[in-house]
Design a protein around this motif. Sequence first.
Motif, PDB file in Angstrom:
ATOM      1  N   ASN A 173       7.194   4.600 -10.002  1.00 30.13           N
ATOM      2  CA  ASN A 173       7.303   6.120  -9.417  1.00 30.13           C
ATOM      3  C   ASN A 173       5.862   6.896  -9.718  1.00 30.13           C
ATOM      4  O   ASN A 173       5.263   6.422 -10.777  1.00 30.13           O
ATOM      5  CB  ASN A 173       8.832   6.821 -10.024  1.00 30.13           C
ATOM      6  CG  ASN A 173       9.481   6.338  -9.646  1.00 30.13           C
ATOM      7  OD1 ASN A 173       9.855   5.367  -8.331  1.00 30.13           O
ATOM      8  ND2 ASN A 173      10.887   6.126 -10.751  1.00 30.13           N
ATOM      9  N   SER A 174       5.650   7.286  -9.378  1.00 23.86           N
ATOM     10  CA  SER A 174       4.428   8.604  -9.580  1.00 23.86           C
ATOM     11  C   SER A 174       3.426   8.366  -9.100  1.00 23.86           C
ATOM     12  O   SER A 174       2.845   8.304 -10.643  1.00 23.86           O
ATOM     13  CB  SER A 174       4.601   9.329 -10.467  1.00 23.86           C
ATOM     14  OG  SER A 174       5.989  10.263 -10.323  1.00 23.86           O
ATOM     15  N   LEU A 175       3.275   6.831  -9.012  1.00 21.67           N
ATOM     16  CA  LEU A 175       1.896   6.064  -9.010  1.00 21.67           C
ATOM     17  C   LEU A 175       0.512   6.707  -8.578  1.00 21.67           C
ATOM     18  O   LEU A 175       0.680   7.764  -7.695  1.00 21.67           O
ATOM     19  CB  LEU A 175       1.982   5.132  -7.725  1.00 21.67           C
ATOM     20  CG  LEU A 175       3.168   3.572  -7.581  1.00 21.67           C
ATOM     21  CD1 LEU A 175       4.055   3.524  -6.969  1.00 21.67           C
ATOM     22  CD2 LEU A 175       2.397   2.483  -8.784  1.00 21.67           C
ATOM     23  N   LYS A 176      -0.100   6.399  -9.119  1.00 22.83           N
ATOM     24  CA  LYS A 176      -1.334   6.852  -8.927  1.00 22.83           C
ATOM     25  C   LYS A 176      -2.638   5.882  -8.707  1.00 22.83           C
ATOM     26  O   LYS A 176      -2.441   4.782  -9.358  1.00 22.83           O
ATOM     27  CB  LYS A 176      -1.765   7.375 -10.643  1.00 22.83           C
ATOM     28  CG  LYS A 176      -0.806   8.392 -11.029  1.00 22.83           C
ATOM     29  CD  LYS A 176      -1.664   8.460 -12.851  1.00 22.83           C
ATOM     30  CE  LYS A 176      -0.162   9.396 -13.339  1.00 22.83           C
ATOM     31  NZ  LYS A 176      -0.844   9.452 -15.237  1.00 22.83           N
ATOM     32  N   PRO A 177      -3.878   5.808  -8.432  1.00 27.60           N
ATOM     33  CA  PRO A 177      -4.672   5.700  -7.777  1.00 27.60           C
ATOM     34  C   PRO A 177      -5.027   4.456  -9.128  1.00 27.60           C
ATOM     35  O   PRO A 177      -5.829   3.479  -8.336  1.00 27.60           O
ATOM     36  CB  PRO A 177      -5.798   6.299  -7.363  1.00 27.60           C
ATOM     37  CG  PRO A 177      -4.695   7.783  -7.336  1.00 27.60           C
ATOM     38  CD  PRO A 177      -4.282   7.815  -7.954  1.00 27.60           C
ATOM     39  N   GLU A 178      -5.699   4.976  -9.887  1.00 27.91           N
ATOM     40  CA  GLU A 178      -5.406   3.909 -10.859  1.00 27.91           C
ATOM     41  C   GLU A 178      -4.134   3.041 -11.580  1.00 27.91           C
ATOM     42  O   GLU A 178      -5.066   1.756 -12.300  1.00 27.91           O
ATOM     43  CB  GLU A 178      -6.126   4.601 -12.322  1.00 27.91           C
ATOM     44  CG  GLU A 178      -4.976   5.947 -13.339  1.00 27.91           C
ATOM     45  CD  GLU A 178      -4.956   6.957 -12.601  1.00 27.91           C
ATOM     46  OE1 GLU A 178      -5.638   7.222 -10.595  1.00 27.91           O
ATOM     47  OE2 GLU A 178      -4.674   7.776 -13.409  1.00 27.91           O
ATOM     48  N   LEU A 219       0.996  -1.663   0.026  1.00 29.21           N
ATOM     49  CA  LEU A 219       0.054   0.488   0.045  1.00 29.21           C
ATOM     50  C   LEU A 219       0.827   0.796  -0.133  1.00 29.21           C
ATOM     51  O   LEU A 219       1.753   1.446   1.391  1.00 29.21           O
ATOM     52  CB  LEU A 219      -1.180  -0.144   1.076  1.00 29.21           C
ATOM     53  CG  LEU A 219      -2.066   0.895   1.545  1.00 29.21           C
ATOM     54  CD1 LEU A 219      -2.769   1.377   0.353  1.00 29.21           C
ATOM     55  CD2 LEU A 219      -2.214   1.029   2.747  1.00 29.21           C
ATOM     56  N   VAL A 220       0.462   2.259  -1.279  1.00 33.81           N
ATOM     57  CA  VAL A 220       1.416   3.028  -1.234  1.00 33.81           C
ATOM     58  C   VAL A 220       0.422   4.557  -1.348  1.00 33.81           C
ATOM     59  O   VAL A 220      -0.774   4.695  -2.322  1.00 33.81           O
ATOM     60  CB  VAL A 220       2.312   3.306  -2.335  1.00 33.81           C
ATOM     61  CG1 VAL A 220       1.371   2.978  -3.240  1.00 33.81           C
ATOM     62  CG2 VAL A 220       4.170   4.326  -2.195  1.00 33.81           C
ATOM     63  N   GLN A 221       0.947   5.714  -0.797  1.00 31.28           N
ATOM     64  CA  GLN A 221       0.518   6.840  -1.821  1.00 31.28           C
ATOM     65  C   GLN A 221      -0.021   7.725  -2.818  1.00 31.28           C
ATOM     66  O   GLN A 221       1.630   7.440  -3.250  1.00 31.28           O
ATOM     67  CB  GLN A 221       0.654   8.010  -0.359  1.00 31.28           C
ATOM     68  CG  GLN A 221       0.173   8.239   0.792  1.00 31.28           C
ATOM     69  CD  GLN A 221      -0.134   9.132   2.458  1.00 31.28           C
ATOM     70  OE1 GLN A 221       0.940   9.573   1.557  1.00 31.28           O
ATOM     71  NE2 GLN A 221      -0.743   9.420   3.091  1.00 31.28           N
ATOM     72  N   ALA A 222      -0.788   7.793  -3.378  1.00 31.54           N
ATOM     73  CA  ALA A 222      -0.480   8.567  -4.298  1.00 31.54           C
ATOM     74  C   ALA A 222       1.144   9.080  -5.064  1.00 31.54           C
ATOM     75  O   ALA A 222       0.925  10.315  -3.554  1.00 31.54           O
ATOM     76  CB  ALA A 222      -2.242   9.377  -5.147  1.00 31.54           C
ATOM     77  N   GLY A 223       1.662   9.418  -5.912  1.00 35.23           N
ATOM     78  CA  GLY A 223       2.532  10.491  -5.706  1.00 35.23           C
ATOM     79  C   GLY A 223       3.913   9.121  -5.630  1.00 35.23           C
ATOM     80  O   GLY A 223       5.103   9.472  -5.217  1.00 35.23           O
TER      81      GLY A 223
END
Length: 124
Positions: free
Chosen positions: A84-89, A11-15
Motif C-alpha cells: 500500500n501507499s506505493l512510492k516511485p522508489e 504498473l501503478v501510480q504513486a499512492g
Amino acid sequence: QVQLVESGGGLVQAGGSLKLSCAASGRAFSSYAMGWFRQAPGKEREFVAVITWSSRSAYYAVSVKGRFTIARDNAKNTVYLQMNSLKPEDTAVYYCAADQYGVGGTETNRYGYWGQGTQVTVSS
C-alpha cells in the motif's frame, strides 16, 4: 525441490496498491520461512519482508514497514505481499524466496529457492 512462481506485479501510480502472490510447489511449504526481496536496476537485491512457517512472526525492512504486509496461506502453498501507499522508489523486480530450514532472515544467502521475479513499477 521447490518451485516458486510470483504474480501480481504491474504498473501503478504513486499512492496506489498492489498485491503480489507467490505460489510454491512441494508438500513441505508449510515448514519453510518465506521472504520477499526486490532488486532495482543497478542495485543489489534487498530484503523486503519475511514470515515464519507458522505466521507467528513477520519482519520488515524499515523502508516498507507500515506500508507492506506479508502473509501466507499454507493450505494454498502461497505467500502474499500486500503493498500500500506505493512510492516511485518501490519500483523493482520483486522476488519471493524459501528457506527450507524455516529460519529466514534478511540476507539472500539464507534462502535456497527463488522465484523468477515480477516487475513492479510505480509512476510519480
